[in-house]
Design an enzyme around this catalytic site. Structure first.
Site, PDB file in Angstrom:
ATOM      1  N   THR A 170      -1.950  29.765 -11.918  1.00  0.00           N
ATOM      2  CA  THR A 170      -3.115  29.115 -12.512  1.00  0.00           C
ATOM      3  C   THR A 170      -4.393  29.695 -11.925  1.00  0.00           C
ATOM      4  O   THR A 170      -4.358  30.686 -11.195  1.00  0.00           O
ATOM      5  CB  THR A 170      -3.014  27.582 -12.374  1.00  0.00           C
ATOM      6  N   LYS A 215      -4.671  34.273 -12.933  1.00  0.00           N
ATOM      7  CA  LYS A 215      -3.860  34.638 -14.105  1.00  0.00           C
ATOM      8  C   LYS A 215      -3.996  36.113 -14.511  1.00  0.00           C
ATOM      9  O   LYS A 215      -3.062  36.676 -15.063  1.00  0.00           O
ATOM     10  CB  LYS A 215      -4.222  33.743 -15.298  1.00  0.00           C
ATOM     11  N   ASN A 249       0.852  33.441 -16.831  1.00  0.00           N
ATOM     12  CA  ASN A 249       0.890  32.112 -16.204  1.00  0.00           C
ATOM     13  C   ASN A 249       2.280  31.779 -15.663  1.00  0.00           C
ATOM     14  O   ASN A 249       2.498  30.704 -15.127  1.00  0.00           O
ATOM     15  CB  ASN A 249       0.401  31.017 -17.160  1.00  0.00           C
ATOM     16  N   ASP A 275       1.131  29.616 -22.205  1.00  0.00           N
ATOM     17  CA  ASP A 275       0.019  28.736 -22.607  1.00  0.00           C
ATOM     18  C   ASP A 275      -0.127  28.651 -24.130  1.00  0.00           C
ATOM     19  O   ASP A 275      -0.348  27.567 -24.680  1.00  0.00           O
ATOM     20  CB  ASP A 275      -1.304  29.240 -22.010  1.00  0.00           C
ATOM     21  N   GLY A 278     -14.693  27.953 -26.947  1.00  0.00           N
ATOM     22  CA  GLY A 278     -14.443  28.601 -25.662  1.00  0.00           C
ATOM     23  C   GLY A 278     -13.889  29.994 -25.873  1.00  0.00           C
ATOM     24  O   GLY A 278     -13.233  30.262 -26.891  1.00  0.00           O
ATOM     25  N   GLY A 334      -9.948  32.379 -20.568  1.00  0.00           N
ATOM     26  CA  GLY A 334      -8.517  32.666 -20.520  1.00  0.00           C
ATOM     27  C   GLY A 334      -7.695  31.735 -21.400  1.00  0.00           C
ATOM     28  O   GLY A 334      -6.807  32.179 -22.126  1.00  0.00           O
ATOM     29  N   ARG A 356     -20.324  29.302 -25.769  1.00  0.00           N
ATOM     30  CA  ARG A 356     -21.697  29.263 -25.242  1.00  0.00           C
ATOM     31  C   ARG A 356     -22.277  30.680 -25.146  1.00  0.00           C
ATOM     32  O   ARG A 356     -23.352  30.959 -25.618  1.00  0.00           O
ATOM     33  CB  ARG A 356     -21.671  28.588 -23.869  1.00  0.00           C
ATOM     34  N   THR A 357     -21.519  31.580 -24.539  1.00  0.00           N
ATOM     35  CA  THR A 357     -21.945  32.982 -24.476  1.00  0.00           C
ATOM     36  C   THR A 357     -21.404  33.680 -25.721  1.00  0.00           C
ATOM     37  O   THR A 357     -20.202  33.964 -25.815  1.00  0.00           O
ATOM     38  CB  THR A 357     -21.388  33.652 -23.203  1.00  0.00           C
ATOM     39  N   GLY A 368      -4.780  16.789 -23.555  1.00  0.00           N
ATOM     40  CA  GLY A 368      -4.430  18.004 -22.803  1.00  0.00           C
ATOM     41  C   GLY A 368      -3.066  17.996 -22.147  1.00  0.00           C
ATOM     42  O   GLY A 368      -2.460  19.049 -21.931  1.00  0.00           O
TER      43      GLY A 368
HETATM   44  P1  ATR Z   1     -10.226  29.210 -18.664  1.00  0.00           P
HETATM   45  O1  ATR Z   1      -9.304  30.212 -18.068  1.00  0.00           O
HETATM   46  O2  ATR Z   1      -9.866  27.791 -18.339  1.00  0.00           O
HETATM   47  O3  ATR Z   1     -10.451  29.415 -20.121  1.00  0.00           O
HETATM   48  P2  ATR Z   1     -12.723  30.509 -18.119  1.00  0.00           P
HETATM   49  O4  ATR Z   1     -12.091  31.807 -18.448  1.00  0.00           O
HETATM   50  O5  ATR Z   1     -13.593  30.425 -16.925  1.00  0.00           O
HETATM   51  O6  ATR Z   1     -11.609  29.408 -17.907  1.00  0.00           O
HETATM   52  O7  ATR Z   1     -13.500  29.999 -19.416  1.00  0.00           O
HETATM   53  C1  ATR Z   1     -14.240  28.823 -19.422  1.00  0.00           C
HETATM   54  C2  ATR Z   1     -14.754  28.575 -20.839  1.00  0.00           C
HETATM   55  O8  ATR Z   1     -15.481  27.344 -20.831  1.00  0.00           O
HETATM   56  C3  ATR Z   1     -15.712  29.656 -21.314  1.00  0.00           C
HETATM   57  O9  ATR Z   1     -15.593  29.766 -22.683  1.00  0.00           O
HETATM   58  C4  ATR Z   1     -17.077  29.051 -20.929  1.00  0.00           C
HETATM   59  O10 ATR Z   1     -18.154  29.534 -21.677  1.00  0.00           O
HETATM   60  P3  ATR Z   1     -18.930  30.887 -21.226  1.00  0.00           P
HETATM   61  O11 ATR Z   1     -18.102  32.021 -21.699  1.00  0.00           O
HETATM   62  O12 ATR Z   1     -20.241  30.797 -21.925  1.00  0.00           O
HETATM   63  O13 ATR Z   1     -19.050  30.818 -19.732  1.00  0.00           O
HETATM   64  C5  ATR Z   1     -16.837  27.603 -21.262  1.00  0.00           C
HETATM   65  N1  ATR Z   1     -17.762  26.706 -20.546  1.00  0.00           N
HETATM   66  C6  ATR Z   1     -17.735  26.369 -19.250  1.00  0.00           C
HETATM   67  N2  ATR Z   1     -18.738  25.540 -18.952  1.00  0.00           N
HETATM   68  C7  ATR Z   1     -19.435  25.337 -20.097  1.00  0.00           C
HETATM   69  C8  ATR Z   1     -20.583  24.561 -20.457  1.00  0.00           C
HETATM   70  N3  ATR Z   1     -21.221  23.802 -19.551  1.00  0.00           N
HETATM   71  N4  ATR Z   1     -21.006  24.600 -21.742  1.00  0.00           N
HETATM   72  C9  ATR Z   1     -20.361  25.342 -22.661  1.00  0.00           C
HETATM   73  N5  ATR Z   1     -19.280  26.088 -22.391  1.00  0.00           N
HETATM   74  C10 ATR Z   1     -18.810  26.088 -21.124  1.00  0.00           C
END
Ligand code: ATR
Length: 491
Positions: free
Chosen positions: A284, A288, A309, A324, A347, A350, A371-372, A455
């Protein structure tokens, strides 16, 4: 009368950490229900008298170790009194080795000579040297307790214990927990567990209930197969509960532990898993992707997702898988037909990659929002799908049949956050965040009469697939239902 003890089997020992004789008597009664042996820590009892000590020894119904940590004038006399009163064991610190002859003269009590390192785990050569030195004083048992500053320190203890008999060895500290659980596998004579959380006598001690109920520690033996979850915050994972319940219900001689591993420890840790023939692992955050470079082979799905994973030990070769996507798809399919549906995935990290991969494999149309925006675009290009900004997702959410939160919003420090505020009515809404189970996102969906999938479903089903990869068989519906209920209780 002395209680007899089989020296060849690991014993679960519960320390009595009480301030008064009355409290100690009560703790003794409670501890003896679970413990094979009880350790009476005299230094915790205020103004303990010889009479109080005798009362406690007379009240025992299990073999007793009497110990006194720290320096006080009364110590020597009390320990000798314990011998005269017939305690089965006394624990003498290495610095008290000059008491050994007096103890031998006074009674039949067996002597555990102990050494503690409160800052580190010495290298193997030093551990062996220490043991040799202590052996020279002819105690009945030798106890070496170190402190794990890295999870990899535990393996020094496993190596050290290999050819030892009548030896107690483990690591203290949160990073040393696995050496306490695996004491019966590697042959430490004792492993300590607290009566309850407030009665922990050394750092890293689990409660006896956890040792028994989650890890079934009394039935661990040399042959027990070991699995575990590797992560920076693995101690908070619910995977040990899930997998140990699977193993228990399918009568596998296997246990699933949590491995708290930092990024800089990962390579050596994976080496150790291989060297000590651990059978598999779950991976985790944040490992990963990084773990992939240390494996012998990556299966097609994990390569497609770009993250692992699950590790399977296939005759010494470590193969990386990813369950996953499977977990998410199965959780969805429990509640809805997915074919022909339009799915919005929020999102682009990963978790999102695994879900998008799984959906695309089934030919499902996906739109990714993040977001990005560039990350959403990249992912969309890689998997030949569409992408949107979060602001547009908010406006156009009603165009989709299924909406999935694959961001970390709603989890832990981000509790109360939601990736979308305006959720449309009567859709299928899934959240990958399993803690808390009912996130704000899920609450909004419920208010809008959506079908919700929380979840823990994905968590459960990705674990089911891991079990399949490790054991080569399916779990029946009864085992699954029990795991579901267990998750409901612990989340
Ligand atoms: P995971 O492996 O759990 O997917 P990660 O690779 O760190 O973890 O991805 C986190 C996701 O949550 C990303 O899509 C992130 O958006 P960014 O790519 O813009 O960083 C999103 N995320 C985390 N915090 C956020 C927030 N406050 N608002 C919107 N999106 C968020």
């Amino acid at each position: 009368m002395l209680f007899s003890v089989n020296d060849m089997e690991t014993k679960l020992c519960i320390p009595i950490v009480a301030e008064t004789v009355e409290e100690a008597l009560e703790d003794l009664r409670n501890a003896e229900q679970y413990a094979d042996l009880v350790e009476l820590r005299l230094d915790h009892i205020k103004n303990i008298s010889k009479q109080g000590l005798r009362e406690l020894i007379a009240a025992r119904t299990k073999p007793l170790i009497v110990a006194y940590r720290g320096e006080k004038a009364e110590k020597r006399e009390l320990l000798l009194e314990a011998v005269e009163a017939g305690a089965e064991f006394i624990d003498l610190d290495e610095s008290e080795k000059n008491m050994i002859n007096d103890v031998r003269k006074k009674g039949k009590t067996r002597i555990i000579l102990s050494f503690h390192d409160f800052t580190k785990t010495p290298i193997l050569e030093e551990l062996k040297q220490k043991y040799k030195e202590m052996e020279g004083y002819h105690p009945d048992f030798i106890k070496i307790v170190a402190t794990a500053t890295s999870i990899n320190d535990n393996f020094k203890i496993f190596e050290f214990l290999k050819d030892k008999k009548k030896c107690i060895a483990f690591c203290m500290g949160i990073k040393g927990v696995i050496s306490r659980i695996l004491a019966p596998k590697y042959g430490s004579f004792l492993t300590f567990a607290a009566l309850k959380e407030k009665k922990v006598s050394a750092p890293g001690q689990l409660t006896a209930m956890e040792m028994i109920n989650v890890y079934n520690v009394k039935n661990i033996n040399e042959e027990t197969e070991i699995y575990g979850i590797v992560g920076a915050a693995a101690e908070h994972s619910r995977s040990p509960q899930i997998h140990n319940s699977f193993f228990h219900e399918t009568s596998e001689n296997a246990r699933f532990l949590s491995f708290k591993v930092e990024e800089k420890e990962l390579k050596k840790f994976i080496d150790n898993l291989q060297k000590y023939h651990f059978q598999g692992a779950a991976i985790t955050m944040p490992h990963k992707v990084a773990v992939m470079q240390y494996l012998d082979e990556i299966d097609e799905t994990a390569a497609g997702i770009g993250a692992v994973n699950t590790i399977v030990n296939n005759h010494g070769r470590f193969i990386g898988y990813n369950t996953d996507g499977y977990g998410a798809l199965r959780a969805l399919k429990d509640k809805t037909e997915v074919r022909g549906k339009k799915v919005l995935v929020l999102g682009a990290g990963g978790a999102s990659r695994a879900i998008v991969y799984g959906l695309r494999k089934e030919g499902i149309r996906v739109t990714i929002s993040n977001r990005t925006l560039e990350k959403a675009q990249q992912l969309a290009e890689e998997f030949y799908t569409d992408f949107l900004s979060l602001a547009d997702a908010e406006k156009r959410a009603s165009e989709y049949d299924i909406i999935i939160n694959a961001t970390s919003q709603g989890m832990g420090l981000q509790e109360g956050e939601t990736p979308l505020v305006n959720l449309p009515e009567k859709k299928v809404v899934m959240d990958i965040v399993s803690y808390p189970s009912i996130t704000r996102f899920i609450k909004l969906a419920q208010q809008n009469k959506c079908t919700v999938i929380t979840g823990e479903k994905m968590l459960l089903y990705q674990a089911v697939q891991q079990y399949h990869l490790w054991m080569g068989k399916e779990l029946n519906s009864k085992v699954l239902e029990n795991a579901r209920q267990l998750l409901r209780r612990i989340i």
